[in-house]
Design a protein around this motif. Structure first.
Motif, PDB file in Angstrom:
ATOM      1  N   ASP A 389      -4.093 -33.982  13.603  1.00 12.97           N
ATOM      2  CA  ASP A 389      -5.352 -35.554  12.937  1.00 12.97           C
ATOM      3  C   ASP A 389      -4.467 -35.647  11.147  1.00 12.97           C
ATOM      4  OD1 ASP A 389      -7.202 -33.207  14.225  1.00 12.97           O
ATOM      5  OD2 ASP A 389      -6.957 -35.159  14.998  1.00 12.97           O
ATOM      6  N   GLY A 460     -10.421 -45.358  16.348  1.00  8.87           N
ATOM      7  CA  GLY A 460     -11.504 -46.417  16.931  1.00  8.87           C
ATOM      8  C   GLY A 460     -12.074 -47.746  16.649  1.00  8.87           C
ATOM      9  N   LEU A 506      -1.720 -43.086  23.957  1.00  7.79           N
ATOM     10  CA  LEU A 506      -3.294 -42.477  24.991  1.00  7.79           C
ATOM     11  C   LEU A 506      -4.404 -43.571  24.048  1.00  7.79           C
ATOM     12  CD1 LEU A 506      -4.453 -38.867  24.075  1.00  7.79           C
ATOM     13  CD2 LEU A 506      -5.594 -40.740  23.659  1.00  7.79           C
ATOM     14  N   GLY A 509     -11.940 -44.917  23.846  1.00  8.63           N
ATOM     15  CA  GLY A 509     -13.536 -45.759  23.368  1.00  8.63           C
ATOM     16  C   GLY A 509     -12.809 -46.701  24.343  1.00  8.63           C
TER      17      GLY A 509
END
Ligand code: 1PR
Length: 535
Positions: A389, A460, A506, A509
């Motif tokens: 992350d 997102g 990947l 949303g």
């Protein structure tokens, strides 16, 4: 029941064979377990899935006295289907663990050569080149099946009459063998969608379909694959829902700030499987605080999903050592074992991998104690994904940071020309003093089999993947890198494969909001010249 046909399954307990069980049940057969050598002798039809390491498997087969009865069964030419390691164990010898195999097939099993630029393990979808007509593999020409292995049977003069099919990965390796009633497949039919279920069906009902022709035009690719990701967490009502962050903030912008609810995990996973997802990933995004074994719904989600999703399932979130309120210690290996037993093929480690990499970079010593090392040692590195992350930190000059920087195509807010990617833990809540480049190299050395590369800045936003980040990391390691975060349009998928060495893309949303179907993504990729699996 006596009416239903039975098949004997030799499960020596090393890994996830739940999906094979689910596939056999789906195909209408009951399973007779092997608990003693006699069970093999009494079998009418035997399936032998091999998961984990070659040496561990041979140790178990020998210690339980199963190796001898297995060889006898095979030498009597009785219906047999080996899967993955179940093919490799038939050979004389494997370089993995430098161990003798069952000695049925002459020759050796050797590791892929990553020095030739190959990403090892060979994970993903590939084609088969039939070398002899085959009832079992009828319809396989030009189709793709799922592989996940670092070692493979090496063709030689003494074993060439065993070779049923080869596949290309660097060189041509043995992807299926056959002699009489003895079959074995390097790939996973139970993870290869409908084409794989058909192969299992043919073995189970005795292969009464016409033989597939040998066809030299069948295309052989190592494909790029598309993953549907379901971020899962309990909402304020305590239900496990599929949610989605906006730069990792999963709460609606409305006044009640409730957790975004995009659907039910098992239902969505089934929909993505039918829509052609090559893999489904569940991320238990609050796993870092509530313990997954306490959080039984996640295991139940996996059990239910694996009953009708026959492509690889990856699960992450909360996989680390844990001591509960009563002082009971649970090792990360126990947590991972529970996930594998519940149907996961791979587990993904986030925060704990950062801590392990920090320690390794600091000491230069592999303690073998980190969850990453323990799990990949027992289950093989192809079962371990490290999820990163990172967030972009702009700098004016590379000398401002000890971590590997990139020259950015778009200057930062204050005109900065460089950036590094700071890794975070706890779902992006805490920045750590380690860069994505340094973390990736460290976790590869500690045993990671894949990198799931997220990006907090792009998460997102629907503006596309962080191409510079994916380039940076996919050039840092030889294991497969999955691009993640930011997919918003079809072009984002062809762009990431054209501009980076990512093995997979990947998205979350756009699939949950039904803006784009997985089928349309794959059709776009094929039109853009990117090889992928079409249903
Ligand atoms: O630290 O081992 O417990 O693992 C936690 C796992 O949960 C990690 O894989 C981490 O990436 C993930 N995670 C934690 N918090 C969040 C969050 O969103 N608040 N998910 C989170 C990060 C994962 C995917 C994917 C893309 C797709 N997002 O959603 O990364 O962002 O999104 P998009 O296609 O909609 O752009 P541990």
């Amino acid at each position: 029941s006596s009416g239903t046909s039975k098949v004997t399954l030799l499960d020596y307990g090393a890994g996830n064979v739940r999906s094979i069980r689910n596939a056999i049940h789906l195909l209408g057969f009951n399973i007779r377990e092997v608990t003693s050598p006699e069970d093999i002798g009494n079998a009418k039809r035997l399936i032998f899935p091999g998961v984990g390491s070659f040496k561990a498997a041979m140790d178990v087969l020998n210690s339980k006295g199963l190796a001898e009865s297995l060889c006898a069964y095979i030498r009597e030419d009785r219906p047999f289907l080996g899967i993955c390691l179940g093919l490799q164990l038939l050979f004389d010898y494997s370089e993995e663990g430098f161990t003798e195999g069952l000695g049925i097939i002459p020759g050796t099993v050797a590791r892929f050569d990553s020095s030739a630029g190959l990403r090892v393990p060979h994970i993903g979808w590939n084609g088969l080149q039939l070398k002899q007509p085959s009832q079992l593999l009828e319809g396989i020409n030009g189709r793709h099946v799922y592989f996940v292995h670092s070692y493979r049977g090496v063709a030689c003069e003494e074993n060439k009459d065993w070779i049923l099919a080869t596949s290309r990965y660097g060189d041509d390796f043995i992807s299926a063998i056959r002699k009489g009633n003895i079959h074995a497949l390097q790939f996973h039919p139970e993870k290869s969608g409908v084409i794989g279920l058909d192969i299992l069906r043919r073995f189970l009902d005795g292969g009464h379909s016409e033989a597939a022709k040998v066809c030299s035009t069948s295309v052989i690719f190592v494909l790029k694959w598309v993953i549907a990701c379901l971020d899962v967490r309990s909402n304020d009502a305590g239900d496990l829902v599929v949610t989605k962050g906006d730069q990792y903030d999963v709460r609606e912008q409305t006044s009640d700030r409730e957790v975004r609810n995009l659907g039910k995990p098992v239902e969505l996973a089934g929909r993505y499987f039918k829509d052609g997802a090559d893999e489904v990933t569940f991320l238990n995004i609050t796993g870092f605080r509530d313990f997954p074994l306490g959080d039984m719904p996640m295991l139940e989600v996996l059990r239910q999903a694996s009953e009708h999703v026959f492509v690889p399932l990856t699960v992450g979130g909360g996989i680390h050592d844990f001591t509960d309120a009563h002082g009971r210690f649970y090792s990360s290996l126990e947590v991972a074992a529970e996930y594998f037993r519940s149907g996961a093929d791979k587990i993904s480690i986030g925060s704990d991998a950062v801590y392990a990499a920090e320690e390794y970079l600091h000491t230069g010593v592999k303690t073998g104690k980190s969850s990453l090392e323990q799990i990949s040692y027992v289950y093989g590195n192809q079962a371990v994904v490290v999820s990163i992350d990172p967030r972009r930190i702009y700098v004016n000059d590379p000398s401002e940071t000890p971590f590997r920087t990139i020259q950015v195509s778009k200057p930062g807010p204050n005109g900065e020309k460089y950036a590094w990617y700071q890794c975070t833990v706890k779902g992006g809540r805490e920045g750590r003093q380690i860069g994505a480049y340094e973390l990736s190299k460290a976790v590869e050395e500690l045993g990671a089999g894949e990198i799931l590369l997220n990006c907090i800045d792009c998460d997102g936003q629907g503006q596309g993947y962080d191409i510079e980040l994916v380039q940076l990391v996919s050039e840092a390691v030889t294991i497969p890198v999955i691009a993640s975060s930011g997919a918003g349009r079809l072009e984002h998928f062809s762009e990431v494969f054209h501009k980076t060495a990512a093995s997979a893309a990947l998205a979350a949303g756009i699939f949950h909001r039904e803006e784009i179907s997985i089928t349309s993504v794959k059709e776009h990729m094929v039109q853009a010249g990117v090889d992928t699996r079409l249903l």
